[in-house]
Design an enzyme around this catalytic site. Structure first.
Site, short mmCIF file in Angstrom:
data_model
loop_
_atom_site.label_atom_id
_atom_site.label_comp_id
_atom_site.label_asym_id
_atom_site.label_seq_id
_atom_site.Cartn_x
_atom_site.Cartn_y
_atom_site.Cartn_z
N ASP A 1 -36.22 32.96 9.74
CA ASP A 1 -36.85 31.61 9.06
C ASP A 1 -38.05 31.70 8.59
OD1 ASP A 1 -36.42 29.36 7.66
OD2 ASP A 1 -36.65 27.97 9.42
N HIS B 1 1.02 -1.22 -0.07
CA HIS B 1 0.01 0.06 0.06
C HIS B 1 0.91 1.28 -0.02
CE1 HIS B 1 -3.03 2.74 1.19
NE2 HIS B 1 -4.09 1.95 0.99
C1 SPV Z 1 -34.33 23.61 8.59
O1 SPV Z 1 -33.36 23.04 8.85
O2 SPV Z 1 -34.52 24.88 7.93
C2 SPV Z 1 -35.73 22.88 8.64
C3 SPV Z 1 -35.88 21.85 9.47
O3 SPV Z 1 -36.65 23.27 7.88
S1 SPV Z 1 -36.47 22.42 10.93
O4 SPV Z 1 -35.50 23.70 11.30
O5 SPV Z 1 -36.50 21.52 11.94
O6 SPV Z 1 -37.96 22.86 10.74
MG MG Z 2 -36.63 25.07 7.15
#
Ligand code: SPV
Ligand code: MG
Length: 432
Positions: free
Chosen positions: A205, A89
């Site tokens: 988000d 190897h």
């Molecule tokens: C994300 O990672 O943005 C998701 C998963 O959608 S959660 O945050 O658990 O909704």
């Molecule tokens: Mg998400």
């Protein structure tokens, strides 16, 4: 006549391999092992040729007497089968993650007087170029996109880690560890999370970060990695927009988009019922999936339907009804989400879905029920596990602590011992 054994896990033969064969020939009859697809994937070498093609390639090399399939990266099967006097190897396996494999081989063959021969590793410009070209091929849209479906077929469970930048992409690409069975483990794919992509920009988000920005994140990750990408597509937006995004994503080489059955202002699922969130009707969401599938041009891109019934406390029957309806509408996979601390409802869903549907991939995101291991999920029929936000969450407290320490001490010396050494950063990022 003595037997010299070497194992190849490559699609392309370069000077380094020929050098190993030349050394092996000095020790006896040369048998080459062809590492199986399954094991290549485990050690981060995704094959671009089939096992049969690789075996043919190795057989055609001068001085090779025999080729066998090696289905165990630790060499146990090959050593039991052919009892080689020598295992030859490159000496690169005397360091880093591969060392554990070498140690195991030494243990196995020294029990009957066999010997390991470490050949100086060839790493010249030509070899580097072959490596780069192979990586480049894996990063091409066609290859990258189709890789997820292959992984679903070839591995017990596809392990996916979130990446929200080039740097986190590199971590997912390159992290390899030794597992408790002495084998190597690595992540198979990347999740571009809406939560992390938004958080990285200091935004909530709520589908505020637009698709162009999300595509930029994907592009940054793609520039430096080869592993497949699954995009968190939130609700998928308007169906009229979703169909265009499907085309863009498959053209870029993204393997899958997961869209969730919510409508109106989307909030993160882990808020559950603390905030107002509206689930889409089965009819509307099925129509969105069907429109996406109709727009899709490649065979391998996947549209995965994410069901929010358990998050929104609408019950198991509703979740299952949706899963069957969305599959009938053309979804290539089902993601079932839960924010319970234990996985009971996830297991129940998977078991009941699998009673009627053995094929459609199931995806889960064990953020809340994080005690469950991937192997246990696989036993319940789960095909893809996504670790959705841990790199982002790991980085934040450490960065904050570092900033506080520098501010308090009026200098950076105090934090230095906890920082990544410069030379490691330089090694992490390849130069062309
Ligand atoms: C994300 O990672 O943005 C998701 C998963 O959608 S959660 O945050 O658990 O909704
Ligand atoms: Mg998400």
């Amino acid at each position: 006549m003595k037997t010299a054994y070497t194992c190849f896990c490559t699609d392309v033969i370069h000077e380094g391999h020929l050098n190993i064969l030349a050394h092996a020939r000095q020790y006896g009859r040369v048998v080459v092992g062809c590492l199986s697809d399954r094991e290549m994937i485990r050690c981060s070498r995704f094959p671009t040729k089939t096992e049969e093609e690789r075996m043919e390639l190795y057989k055609s090399l001068e001085g090779v007497d025999d080729v066998i399939l090696q289905d165990d990266m630790r060499y146990d099967d090959a050593i039991t089968k052919i009892h080689p006097d020598f295992v030859v190897h490159g000496d690169n396996w005397t360091r880093d993650a591969d060392k554990v494999i070498r140690d195991h081989v030494v243990e196995l063959i020294s029990s009957y007087g066999g010997q390991v021969i470490d050949v100086p590793y060839t790493y010249n410009e030509d070899v580097k170029k072959v490596d780069r070209r192979l990586n480049e091929k894996l990063a091409m849209p066609e290859y990258r996109r189709s890789r997820l479906r292959k992984l679903i077929e070839m591995t017990p469970i596809v392990k996916v880690m979130e990446a929200h930048s080039g740097l986190t992409g590199l971590i997912v690409e390159k992290t390899v560890v030794e597992n408790d069975k002495g084998r190597l483990d690595q992540f198979d794919a990347m999740w571009v999370s809406s939560l992390c992509d938004s958080t990285d920009r200091g935004k909530p988000d709520i589908e505020l970060v637009d698709m162009t920005s999300r595509l930029n994140t994907i592009n940054d990750i793609m520039e430096v990695t080869t592993k497949p990408i699954i995009l968190d597509g939130d609700t998928g937006g308007l169906t009229e927009h979703f169909v265009y995004n499907v085309r863009t994503l498959e053209r870029m080489g993204v393997s899958a988009v997961i869209i969730e059955d919510k409508t109106g202002l989307k909030k993160n699922s882990l808020f559950g019922t603390e905030v107002v969130q509206t689930q889409d009707s089965i009819e509307n969401f099925s129509a969105k999936i069907a429109a996406g599938k109709k727009a899709q041009l490649s065979d391998d891109f996947m549209i995965i339907a994410r069901i929010e019934s358990l998050i929104l406390e609408r019950g198991m029957e509703d979740a299952l009804e949706r899963a069957f309806a969305f599959t009938a509408a053309g979804a290539d996979g089902i993601m079932i989400h839960s924010r319970k601390k234990d996985p009971t409802e996830i297991f129940e869903f998977c078991d009941r879905f699998r009673e009627k549907n053995k094929e459609t991939p199931i995806v889960v995101v064990p953020t809340s029920f994080n005690q469950v291991k991937d192997g246990e999920l696989a036993l319940h029929g789960v095909n893809i596990v996504i670790y959705a936000n841990q790199l982002m969450r790991a980085a934040f407290p450490v960065m904050k602590k570092t900033a506080e320490s520098i501010l308090r001490a009026h200098r950076a010396q105090e934090v230095d011992s906890s920082l990544m050494p410069f030379k490691d950063i330089i090694r992490l990022i390849d130069e062309i």
